[in-house]
Design a protein around this motif. Structure first.
Motif, PDB file in Angstrom:
ATOM      1  N   ASP A  48       0.832  -1.209   0.000  1.00 17.14           N
ATOM      2  CA  ASP A  48       0.000   0.000   0.000  1.00 17.14           C
ATOM      3  C   ASP A  48       0.866   1.259   0.000  1.00 17.14           C
ATOM      4  O   ASP A  48       0.542   2.251  -0.662  1.00 17.14           O
ATOM      5  N   ARG A  49       1.959   1.214   0.753  1.00 20.23           N
ATOM      6  CA  ARG A  49       2.870   2.363   0.805  1.00 20.23           C
ATOM      7  C   ARG A  49       3.421   2.672  -0.579  1.00 20.23           C
ATOM      8  O   ARG A  49       3.362   3.807  -1.044  1.00 20.23           O
ATOM      9  N   LYS A  50       3.952   1.660  -1.248  1.00 22.59           N
ATOM     10  CA  LYS A  50       4.590   1.882  -2.544  1.00 22.59           C
ATOM     11  C   LYS A  50       3.576   2.286  -3.612  1.00 22.59           C
ATOM     12  O   LYS A  50       3.857   3.141  -4.455  1.00 22.59           O
ATOM     13  N   ARG A  51       2.402   1.685  -3.566  1.00 15.04           N
ATOM     14  CA  ARG A  51       1.357   2.047  -4.527  1.00 15.04           C
ATOM     15  C   ARG A  51       0.947   3.503  -4.351  1.00 15.04           C
ATOM     16  O   ARG A  51       0.862   4.261  -5.321  1.00 15.04           O
ATOM     17  N   MET A  52       0.727   3.912  -3.110  1.00 12.61           N
ATOM     18  CA  MET A  52       0.298   5.289  -2.853  1.00 12.61           C
ATOM     19  C   MET A  52       1.398   6.288  -3.203  1.00 12.61           C
ATOM     20  O   MET A  52       1.129   7.363  -3.754  1.00 12.61           O
ATOM     21  N   MET A  53       2.645   5.938  -2.907  1.00 11.36           N
ATOM     22  CA  MET A  53       3.752   6.809  -3.281  1.00 11.36           C
ATOM     23  C   MET A  53       3.782   6.999  -4.795  1.00 11.36           C
ATOM     24  O   MET A  53       3.959   8.111  -5.300  1.00 11.36           O
ATOM     25  N   ALA A  54       3.602   5.901  -5.531  1.00  4.19           N
ATOM     26  CA  ALA A  54       3.625   5.977  -6.992  1.00  4.19           C
ATOM     27  C   ALA A  54       2.456   6.801  -7.528  1.00  4.19           C
ATOM     28  O   ALA A  54       2.616   7.579  -8.476  1.00  4.19           O
TER      29      ALA A  54
END
Length: 195
Positions: A92-98
């Motif tokens: 979720d962190r990486k998806r939201m950052m992207a």
């Protein structure tokens, strides 16, 4: 204020052994703030992550931190971010950052930095996004990695066009300018919800 661009920065959660890299992280943050930009990053207060976030805030930029519950204490979540999002997991962190970024930049860091860099690079090659990706190769930090990747091309496991998807530079201001310019002129639609 709506930021002029949103840059996701991947970097170490440690300060490392090279003091110049601390100054590099400060330069990047100051550049983002001075150009009315927004930093998107992993939400930690430790290491180069905290340095770039502090410098961005001090220069008047926005900072969006995104951190999983499990790392809130370990990375000392940066509570004074403009926005701090605590999410369930690393995916979720990486998806939201992207999703929140217009471009991506890797500073010196360890396996987490490399994993995030390779993920957004892979997503770009697969067409999940068309956002620019950069590597700030200060003092040759990434030279061994770039040499390995060149060997991968020679051995036929990668192609030159894949290498061309990433901009590599050694001067922070120049590379940041290129990424911001490329981010504001890209034309492709982006939908990272399928990742």
């Amino acid at each position: 204020m709506t930021p002029s661009f949103s840059l996701c920065v991947y970097c170490g959660s440690r300060l490392g052994a090279v003091p110049d890299f601390i100054e590099l992280a400060q330069q990047v943050g100051r550049w983002i703030g001075a150009h009315k930009g927004q930093l998107v990053y992993g939400g930690g207060n430790n290491g180069l992550m905290g340095v770039v976030a502090d410098a961005t805030l001090e220069a008047g930029g926005r900072v969006v931190g995104i951190i999983p519950h499990a790392l809130v204490d370990r990375e000392f979540a940066k509570l004074d971010c403009t926005e701090l999002h605590v999410v369930d997991n690393m995916h979720d962190r990486k998806r939201m950052m992207a999703e929140r970024a217009d471009a991506f930049l890797a500073l010196p860091g360890g396996i987490g930095t490399l994993e995030e860099l390779f993920e957004v690079w892979t997503w770009r090659q697969l067409g999940y996004h068309d956002k620019p990706v950069g590597i700030l190769n200060a003092q040759g930090y990434y030279d061994p990695l770039l040499a390995f990747l060149a060997a991968s091309v020679r051995h036929g496991y990668m192609n030159d066009w894949q290498m061309d998807l990433v901009r590599v530079g050694s001067e922070a201001g120049q590379l940041l300018g290129e990424l911001a310019q490329a981010a504001t002129t890209r034309t492709g639609a982006v939908d990272l919800s399928e990742i």
